[in-house]
Design an enzyme around this catalytic site. Structure first.
Site, PDB file in Angstrom:
ATOM      1  CE  LYS A  42      -3.215  -2.503   2.686  1.00 17.84           C
ATOM      2  NZ  LYS A  42      -4.024  -2.415   4.355  1.00 17.84           N
ATOM      3  CG  HIS A  47      -2.945  -2.713  15.767  1.00 15.75           C
ATOM      4  ND1 HIS A  47      -3.945  -3.010  16.185  1.00 15.75           N
ATOM      5  CD2 HIS A  47      -2.694  -2.915  14.533  1.00 15.75           C
ATOM      6  CE1 HIS A  47      -4.014  -3.954  14.948  1.00 15.75           C
ATOM      7  NE2 HIS A  47      -3.788  -3.722  14.295  1.00 15.75           N
ATOM      8  CG  HIS A  97      -6.671  -0.160  15.679  1.00 17.99           C
ATOM      9  ND1 HIS A  97      -5.748   1.146  14.846  1.00 17.99           N
ATOM     10  CD2 HIS A  97      -5.745  -1.501  15.160  1.00 17.99           C
ATOM     11  CE1 HIS A  97      -5.669   0.362  13.940  1.00 17.99           C
ATOM     12  NE2 HIS A  97      -6.017  -1.185  13.691  1.00 17.99           N
ATOM     13  N   GLY A 103      -7.872  -6.939  12.143  1.00 13.40           N
ATOM     14  CA  GLY A 103      -6.554  -7.131  13.417  1.00 13.40           C
ATOM     15  C   GLY A 103      -7.247  -5.944  14.341  1.00 13.40           C
ATOM     16  NE  ARG A 147      -3.439 -11.945  13.798  1.00 12.65           N
ATOM     17  CZ  ARG A 147      -3.443 -11.015  13.639  1.00 12.65           C
ATOM     18  NH1 ARG A 147      -3.528  -9.805  14.300  1.00 12.65           N
ATOM     19  NH2 ARG A 147      -2.753 -10.241  12.405  1.00 12.65           N
ATOM     20  CG  MET A 163     -19.224  -5.472  13.045  1.00 15.90           C
ATOM     21  SD  MET A 163     -18.881  -7.039  14.085  1.00 15.90           S
ATOM     22  CE  MET A 163     -17.368  -7.560  15.868  1.00 15.90           C
TER      23      MET A 163
END
Ligand code: AMP
Length: 407
Positions: A17, A182, A210, A214, A243, A285
């Site tokens: 990215k 993070h 966060h 992840g 995870r 989600m």
């Protein structure tokens, strides 16, 4: 240094990215993504931001070197090539900086060697980060390159939070401790939360949540991290997209002894096939909420487990900090999923935590408060911007090293 632009590169295991940012005004000039590197169906998506002009190409991109060359060529087509004198520095996201790198760092051979030495604790990420750096160096050997580490913000944690309760000799030999990840996001969001409250970061205690694919929580006291939920690797802590987060470590011996599974199989199970995905088959989600609203019990249980863990961390970090000024939600789920924010603080009025239903329902890309007016603890939604944070840190470092303060 004459240039004012920073190219931010985030080289993942199969993706790159990037963003090109002009630091005079923070304007994003170009942004893009190369996906599925090494497959036949690699894809490059490049956007010239101001013009809103996006180009996409599909076809095999063999490796990170080819990916970065393709990115350089796309930037070149827009007159923003890597050879531009406007480019001041390339800032690289590096996932694991161990206990040594607590600051953004100008990359030289010794830094590369240390990032390489950390591969055993970040086998997926650090090799990709290294390839990204080496390719960028080959393309512009004269340009400063800066590594901004995901772990750096967490190096301020006290030993009591960073150490696991195991024999220190074994911990030291194998470099086992809580590193946290993070960090760039936790740093940015905790500072932006202070700004939203109109206070200096040094005066504010924040719990940052966060919540992306992840997910990690951190306790930030006066701008410094004092605890975080991810550990030696990003597997520990909250329930995530794929995870498991926290679990009795004995589950692993049990799966080995009774389930006959190998270490690699368990690694894959816990990192890639657990969390929300493992619980209900979906890790997005949006999809989970849709299923919950339709009465799907499996999705509802996955959601409840996710929220229960989140609440535990809010409570734990409340206790770690003693006084909490704000709880900040960020990343894909934290910024967008109002039901998650509502459920995470439901019943925590005794801790001074609540959300205003109207404010929580507002959709916006801006940092905003969602707690009722006059609440003891502010609850905020603060969009994260890791690229801007990497650009800011990289640019500041290069400026400082060329114009050292005369103290
Ligand atoms: P990130 O890793 O920060 O890019 O977050 C990605 C995750 O954010 C996705 O897997 C979704 O679970 C979640 N997400 C993104 N957009 C929404 C949305 N509008 N509502 C709920 N969840 C979302």
């Amino acid at each position: 240094m004459t240039g004012t632009r920073v190219l931010v590169l985030n080289s993942g295991s199969s993706s790159v990215k990037y963003q090109l940012i002009d630091m005079r005004d923070g304007e994003r000039l170009a942004a893009g993504l190369v996906e599925r590197i090494g497959e036949r169906t690699s894809r490059l998506k490049h956007t010239l931001v101001a013009a809103g002009d996006t180009r996409e190409q599909e076809g095999p991109i063999a490796d990170h070197e080819a990916a970065l060359k393709a990115v350089a060529s796309e930037l070149g087509r827009d007159g923003l090539g890597l050879d531009s004198p406007e480019l001041a520095v390339i800032g690289h996201r590096v996932v694991h900086g161990g206990e040594f790198f607590s600051e953004p760092t100008l990359i030289d051979e010794s830094v590369l060697t240390e990032i390489e030495r950390l591969i055993p604790v970040a086998p997926l990420h650090n090799p990709a980060n290294l390839t990204g750096i080496r390719t960028a160096q080959a393309l512009r050997p004269d340009l400063p390159q800066v590594a901004v580490f995901d772990t750096a913000f967490h190096t301020t944690m006290p030993q009591s939070a960073a150490r696991y309760a195991i024999d220190p000799k074994i911990a030291d030999r194998y470099r086992i401790r809580r590193y946290g990840f993070h960090g760039t996001s936790h740093a940015y969001v905790s500072r932006e939360t202070a700004r939203l409250l109109g206070r200096a970061p040094e005066d504010v205690n924040v719990i940052v949540l966060h919540l992306g694919n992840g997910a990690s929580a951190s306790a930030v006291r006066g701008g410094r991290c004092v605890d975080t939920s991810m550990g030696l690797t990003p597997l520990e802590g909250l329930v995530m997209g794929t995870r498991s987060g926290d679990m009795d470590p004995a589950v692993i011996f049990h799966l080995m002894r009774v389930g006959g599974m190998s270490a690699d199989e368990i690694d894959t199970l816990l990192n890639k096939r657990s969390g929300l995905f493992g619980l209900c088959g979906d890790n997005d989600m949006r999809e989970i909420r849709r299923r919950v609203d339709e009465g799907d019990e499996q999705a509802a249980l996955a959601f409840d487990i996710y929220i229960h863990r989140l609440k535990k961390y809010i409570g734990a970090y409340y206790a770690v900090l003693g006084r909490v000024d704000a709880v900040a939600f960020t990343a894909g789920v934290g910024e967008n999923a109002a039901p998650v924010r509502e459920a995470a603080v439901a019943g925590l009025e005794g801790l001074g935590l609540a959300v205003d239903a109207g404010l929580n329902a507002v959709r916006s890309g801006e940092a905003r408060l969602i707690s009722p007016a006059g609440a003891r603890v502010a609850v905020a939604v603060v969009p994260t911007d890791e690229e801007m944070e990497i650009a800011t840190q990289s640019y500041a470092l290069v400026n400082e090293s060329e114009n050292p303060r005369l103290t």
